[in-house]
Write an enzyme that holds these catalytic residues in place. Structure first.
Site, PDB file in Angstrom:
ATOM      1  N   ARG B 593     -84.854 -26.987   9.158  1.00  0.00           N
ATOM      2  CA  ARG B 593     -84.395 -27.842   8.076  1.00  0.00           C
ATOM      3  C   ARG B 593     -84.717 -29.303   8.406  1.00  0.00           C
ATOM      4  O   ARG B 593     -84.419 -29.766   9.513  1.00  0.00           O
ATOM      5  CB  ARG B 593     -82.884 -27.666   7.924  1.00  0.00           C
ATOM      6  CG  ARG B 593     -82.284 -28.423   6.777  1.00  0.00           C
ATOM      7  CD  ARG B 593     -80.804 -28.091   6.698  1.00  0.00           C
ATOM      8  NE  ARG B 593     -80.121 -28.861   5.688  1.00  0.00           N
ATOM      9  CZ  ARG B 593     -78.807 -29.013   5.649  1.00  0.00           C
ATOM     10  NH1 ARG B 593     -78.043 -28.430   6.575  1.00  0.00           N
ATOM     11  NH2 ARG B 593     -78.241 -29.721   4.709  1.00  0.00           N
ATOM     12  N   ASN B 596     -83.809 -35.600   7.443  1.00  0.00           N
ATOM     13  CA  ASN B 596     -84.032 -36.889   6.767  1.00  0.00           C
ATOM     14  C   ASN B 596     -85.533 -37.019   6.502  1.00  0.00           C
ATOM     15  O   ASN B 596     -86.306 -37.294   7.426  1.00  0.00           O
ATOM     16  CB  ASN B 596     -83.525 -38.050   7.632  1.00  0.00           C
ATOM     17  CG  ASN B 596     -83.692 -39.398   6.942  1.00  0.00           C
ATOM     18  OD1 ASN B 596     -84.641 -39.621   6.193  1.00  0.00           O
ATOM     19  ND2 ASN B 596     -82.768 -40.312   7.209  1.00  0.00           N
ATOM     20  N   LYS B 666     -85.260 -27.899  13.760  1.00  0.00           N
ATOM     21  CA  LYS B 666     -86.112 -27.858  14.945  1.00  0.00           C
ATOM     22  C   LYS B 666     -86.581 -29.292  15.226  1.00  0.00           C
ATOM     23  O   LYS B 666     -86.547 -30.135  14.340  1.00  0.00           O
ATOM     24  CB  LYS B 666     -87.328 -26.956  14.705  1.00  0.00           C
ATOM     25  CG  LYS B 666     -86.973 -25.480  14.455  1.00  0.00           C
ATOM     26  CD  LYS B 666     -88.229 -24.645  14.150  1.00  0.00           C
ATOM     27  CE  LYS B 666     -87.855 -23.194  13.903  1.00  0.00           C
ATOM     28  NZ  LYS B 666     -89.053 -22.378  13.514  1.00  0.00           N
ATOM     29  N   GLY B 667     -87.007 -29.523  16.462  1.00  0.00           N
ATOM     30  CA  GLY B 667     -87.454 -30.876  16.802  1.00  0.00           C
ATOM     31  C   GLY B 667     -88.762 -31.226  16.116  1.00  0.00           C
ATOM     32  O   GLY B 667     -89.606 -30.352  15.890  1.00  0.00           O
ATOM     33  N   GLY B 669     -90.356 -34.544  16.831  1.00  0.00           N
ATOM     34  CA  GLY B 669     -90.930 -35.760  17.418  1.00  0.00           C
ATOM     35  C   GLY B 669     -92.319 -35.557  17.986  1.00  0.00           C
ATOM     36  O   GLY B 669     -93.075 -36.511  18.129  1.00  0.00           O
ATOM     37  N   GLU B 670     -92.660 -34.326  18.324  1.00  0.00           N
ATOM     38  CA  GLU B 670     -93.908 -34.133  19.055  1.00  0.00           C
ATOM     39  C   GLU B 670     -94.927 -33.262  18.336  1.00  0.00           C
ATOM     40  O   GLU B 670     -96.125 -33.376  18.572  1.00  0.00           O
ATOM     41  CB  GLU B 670     -93.585 -33.565  20.445  1.00  0.00           C
ATOM     42  CG  GLU B 670     -92.982 -34.655  21.306  1.00  0.00           C
ATOM     43  CD  GLU B 670     -92.209 -34.142  22.512  1.00  0.00           C
ATOM     44  OE1 GLU B 670     -92.791 -34.143  23.595  1.00  0.00           O
ATOM     45  OE2 GLU B 670     -91.037 -33.770  22.380  1.00  0.00           O
TER      46      GLU B 670
END
Lengths: 329, 707
Positions: B593, B596, B666-667, B669-670
């Site tokens: 999900r 933002n 889930k993350g 950033g990478e």
């Protein structure tokens, strides 16, 4: 960074006198290169004479149809000047191909010509460099030199001159006006910068204390088209791997006038006189353009990792001249 | 048995979680009100400037600080001869000024402290050091005699994994690819350099540090200086990027604390940009051999990914580039191996998606090569190799959105119809091509603690030592809290970025939002519960509830949990100059999900832009003569500029995964950088018709292959 004094003279005479009185002084233009070098310790003047606000910031049209560009005209202002865009588009293109918007806002015409090489060893005071410390050696010959010279270098120095502006000025037969303790003189831009030879510490033929006050352009060849093209590692804010400034006039399919200069190949902007010789009077074809480039580049002596510059210069030459010739059809 | 966290109850309002809330500190940042580590100026603060070693290997034989100390305004010069002794650190890279040994060029050997930055710099330049230099070895080669098999690689993964019988399966495969890909070192270069302002108040050390995690920084500083962790406070309220390089304690914090102890003054140290490549980590260079064996249908029968990389003599850090091959595709017979050699180079470390970013470049390029060999659409090839379970563990995926990401990404990009023939699309002097590559990144989550507080005036406050390194963490945590509390987001204050807040994991491994958000969610849920059971008005001091997620995280998950994605790129290759530019790029991500969309999009396209840099512009040279990195400023180390990034789009699937955390996230950033360079490289092949396997694709690399 060692402490230094700062002086902001109001006139050229005052600036030149101050410089003559202080052998360790340096003229400061926009500061986009000199200040960096001072921070790095690669230059350590004890007095900065700020000439960036001398009243040399005008672009004058001369009676002969040429142009006189004051030494403190900012790169961005020069690039945007309608007279430059209309009559010397190659100059405007070269300026806009250089640096970044912020740097062009600060950099001056005179300072741009006198910027120093970006060779990594020159900028790193913990390594030897004959340009920074004569006699200390040149690690670039065996070390990292992908961006460095293929023409006119010596065993003592393989640096390149980084300016885009100077390349266009070399093709335009511009001259610099300089004032020193012994008076004023005019030096063709093609004779301003030296080859390194045994004295890479000297970038130009200017004597210590001489100040560039203006750049003078002859009238543009009336029927020639001009173009500046620069190949680089990223789309903006990168020095030229190779750049070419060209002016070409073709009459009845034959080259009538050609002026060609390279950036990124040598210790100075490289006016390609051998190529011009091969172009003059020859049919304006890709074949001719390739042969002209070969005539110039046959003198190249690439280092281990920068041989790509030779075919790159050749391709740029053929492409740019071809595009200019097409405009005469 | 279920280890799954409780999902957000259906009665919770959808808003504000999932809304494109603007950054809470945005105004403070754009108006300059936000203060970064070097901008804190306590009374009597002084400045420090470091001195890097100028040899690549050796020992300091003499130190002369006389000239430096004689300069006006100089307070101290620290060297290994007089610097405070530190306890042996967990990370030897921060054991600065503890001895005469020089393990690599740029290693800090002294620190000057003075009234002003300029005086400190002048003093640093006046320090006279002599060295006994030893011969150095800084050059990584695929057959270096010093290569060895590490037991573990970064992330704690085993260095080597074998499944089935690769050699036999590869020998028997109908179609094979055997290709080697080479990547130079890469540098993180966050906009804010590593900086710290430190002071001692009696026995208490306070450090404003530019770090991705001040809980860990505090613990490490306490250990180094032999202090109780209660006697150290680390503050990192605003951090101007890190990309992994601020994930571990770095020399600026240690040196500033030392200098503050010696001088008795607050000390600020901001590392010079040019010195960062030597002391804040880098992505290690890799030479990666990938071998694929497949049947005529393109289904993989054999997969080997063998990685050669370097580490320093200071510590072992092994870029885990072969690890994603254990996750991605059907591969009954597989070998994934890392070999590493310790050279006289700066210590490599984390850089955005360590392992996945370089590893997926190689694997996804090889998949493209296989698709070309089979004359199969590269999207289709990947669809045919979707595994039913995680290949290396046999565990079921909690969710795996790669198929949908590939399909929907292809539709949005306009992938089809696509003429697979390479080198045939022209626009004047330009050759055009398109490329695709998949992306993956593991779901990582670490224990954190948080406190939620209700005030009698109806306001709420959430406290957790999370770090916002520019990601929007502060904002998203406010959204998570508001949703868990069932109140408007404006009523929730968020306090982060101080080590005296409840302990939390660092901003790394794309784990922040999940790790912190879970703790925040848990505290807020408990507070909400307490409030709903409450019969009386709140006392004046309000009501606070603390929570931590140790138990939940320790319970683990039976699922293989990863984010996935697909990159599509269109490039142009200039046939005159060899210049390659990306015309447009589209990323489609399946990352749970999205909490933002505004800050998420920024993360995705930031990663993609960094992938463009990796593919085309970012080049680092290890100078064999002087033994250090050559490109050490932003003029010569070419991160992409705006002109290099044209149309760039990020989209995501609406992915519901109940096996993650209460937010279902889930993350992100990478994963944006993972596979991005491969998509660009594959597009270059499609444009040019030549496979180039060494990055970056600068004009000198492309030129020999132009028509």
């Amino acid at each position: 960074m060692k402490p230094f004094a700062y002086l902001r003279p109001d006139t050229v005479d005052e600036a030149v006198r101050a410089r003559a009185a202080h052998p360790g002084a340096a003229f400061l233009g926009g500061g986009t290169n000199l200040v960096d070098l001072m921070k790095l310790g690669a230059c350590a003047p004890d007095l900065l004479i700020d000439v960036g606000r001398l009243p040399l910031d005008r672009i004058e049209e001369l009676p002969d149809g040429g142009l006189r560009i004051g030494a403190t005209v900012r790169n961005s202002d020069l690039a945007a000047a309608p007279v430059v865009q209309e009559r010397y588009p190659v100059l405007s293109q070269a300026l806009l191909a250089g640096a970044s918007g912020q740097l062009r806002n600060a950099a001056t015409t005179g300072g741009n010509l006198l910027q120093r090489t970006r060779c990594a060893y020159f900028q790193d005071v913990s390594t030897p460099c004959n340009k920074r410390e004569p006699g200390s050696g040149c690690p670039a010959v065996e070390g990292v030199h992908r961006d460095l010279a293929v023409l006119g270098h010596s065993a003592h120095c393989v640096a390149t001159h980084p300016s885009d502006l100077a390349v266009a000025l070399a093709a335009l037969d511009a001259a610099v006006e300089a004032t020193g303790p012994d008076g004023a003189r005019t030096v063709p831009v093609t004779a301003l910068h030296r080859l390194p030879g045994e004295h890479p510490e000297r970038d130009t033929v200017l004597e210590p204390g001489e100040l560039i006050t203006a750049v003078r352009l002859p009238p543009p060849p009336p029927l020639a088209h001009g173009r500046y093209r620069k190949a680089r590692d990223r789309a903006s804010y990168a020095f030229a791997l190779v750049s070419v400034a060209a002016l070409l006039e073709v009459r009845d399919g034959v080259v009538h006038h050609a002026a060609l200069a390279y950036g990124g190949l040598a210790h100075r902007p490289w006016r390609a006189t051998a190529a011009e010789e091969a172009l003059r009077g020859a049919p304006a074809t890709a074949d001719t353009f390739g042969r002209a480039a070969d005539a110039e580049l046959s003198a190249a002596r690439p280092l281990r990792d920068n041989g790509f510059k030779v075919p790159l210069a050749r391709r740029l030459t053929v492409s740019v001249l071809g595009a200019l010739a097409a405009r005469h059809r | 048995m279920s280890h799954d966290p409780q999902p957000v109850p259906p009665e919770a309002p959808r808003h504000p979680l999932g809304a494109p809330t603007a950054r809470r500190e945005g105004r403070a940042k754009v108006t300059g009100a936000a203060r970064y580590a070097a901008e804190h100026a306590p009374p009597h603060r002084v400045h420090a400037w470091p001195v890097p070693a100028t040899v690549a290997r050796g020992r300091i034989t003499s130190v002369d600080t006389t000239d430096a100390l004689a300069l006006p305004g100089v307070h101290a010069v620290l060297t290994h001869e007089n610097a405070p002794r530190l306890e042996p650190p967990e990370d030897p890279a921060v054991a600065v000024l503890q001895g005469p040994a020089v393990p690599h060029r740029g290693w800090y050997v002294a620190l000057a402290v003075a009234d002003t930055l300029e005086s400190a710099r002048a003093a640093a330049e006046a320090v006279r050091l002599t060295y006994a230099a030893e011969e150095h070895d800084v050059t990584l080669t695929p057959d270096h005699p010093g290569l060895y098999l590490p037991k573990e690689v970064n992330g704690g993964y085993p260095g080597t994994r074998e499944r089935g019988d690769f050699d036999a399966a590869y020998a028997g495969a109908l179609v094979t690819v055997d290709a080697t890909y080479t990547l130079t070192a890469l540098h993180n270069h966050p906009m804010e350099p590593h900086a710290a302002t430190a002071w001692w108040d009696g026995g208490h050390l306070t450090v404003h540090d530019s770090t991705q995690g001040s809980t860990k920084a505090r613990d490490d500083l306490a250990a180094l200086f032999g202090l109780d962790r209660r006697d150290v406070t680390v503050v990192s309220e605003h951090v101007g990027g890190g990309f992994g390089s601020k994930g571990t304690l770095r020399p600026q914090a240690v040196l500033a604390a030392m200098a503050a102890r010696v001088t008795g003054r607050p000390v600020t140290l901001a590392l010079p940009r040019r010195e960062m490549p030597a002391v804040v980590g880098h992505r290690a260079p890799t030479v990666q051999r990938v071998r694929l064996g497949a049947g005529a249908d393109g289904v993989l029968t054999a997969l080997a990914h063998e990685v050669v990389t370097h580490t320093s003599t200071v510590k072992e850090f092994v870029e885990q580039a072969a690890v994603p091959a254990r996750v991605m595709y059907t591969s009954p017979h597989s070998r994934t191996v890392h070999r590493v050699v310790a050279l006289d180079v700066p210590s490599p470390s984390w850089m955005r998606a360590p392992g996945e970013a370089p590893g997926m470049y190689a694997l996804e390029s090889a998949m493209d090569e296989l698709a070309v060999l089979l004359d199969l659409d590269p999207v289709e090839l990947r669809l045919r190799n979707e595994p039913a379970t995680e290949p290396d563990t046999g565990r079921p995926f909690s969710s795996r959105g790669l198929t949908r990401a590939l399909r929907e990404g292809a539709d949005r990009f306009g992938w089809r119809p696509r003429d697979p023939r390479p080198g045939v699309r022209r626009d004047g002097d330009l050759l055009l091509g398109t490329g695709v590559a998949a992306a993956t990144y593991p779901v990582l989550i670490f224990p954190s603690s948080a406190e939620a507080h209700a005030a009698p005036d109806g306001g709420f406050r959430v406290r957790i030592n999370a770090t916002d390194i520019g990601t929007g963490a502060r904002t998203v945590l406010g959204q998570i809290a508001a949703e868990a509390l069932g109140v408007p987001e404006e009523r929730v204050r968020v306090e982060i970025g101080r080590s005296d807040l409840p302990d939390a994991f660092l901003a790394g491994g794309s784990s922040g939002t999940a790790s912190w958000g879970w703790a925040v969610h848990k505290a807020c849920r408990a507070l909400r519960e307490d409030l709903s059971n409450r019969q009386h008005p709140l006392p004046r001091e309000g009501l606070a509830v603390a929570a931590d997620t140790r138990e939940e995280i320790a319970a683990g998950s039976p699922y293989a949990r990863h984010a996935f994605g697909a990159h599509f790129a269109e490039v142009q290759v200039d046939t005159v100059t060899g210049e390659v530019r990306v015309r447009r790029m589209l990323g489609m991500f399946a990352a749970g999900r999205i909490l933002n969309p505004r800050t998420a999009r920024s993360q995705f396209i930031g990663g993609m832009a960094m992938g463009i840099g990796m593919a085309l512009t970012e080049h680092s040279t290890m100078d064999p003569v002087v033994g250090g990195f050559t490109e050490r400023d932003l003029a010569s180390y070419h991160v992409p500029v705006c002109a290099d990034v044209h149309t760039i789009e990020a989209h995501w699937l609406d992915e519901g995964d109940p096996h993650l955390n209460p937010m279902g996230s889930k993350g992100i950033g990478e994963i944006g950088i993972v596979g991005a360079a491969a998509a660009v490289g594959n597009a270059v092949h499609h444009a040019l018709g030549v496979r180039l396997r060494t990055l970056p694709l600068t004009p000198d690399a492309v030129l020999p292959h132009l028509p």
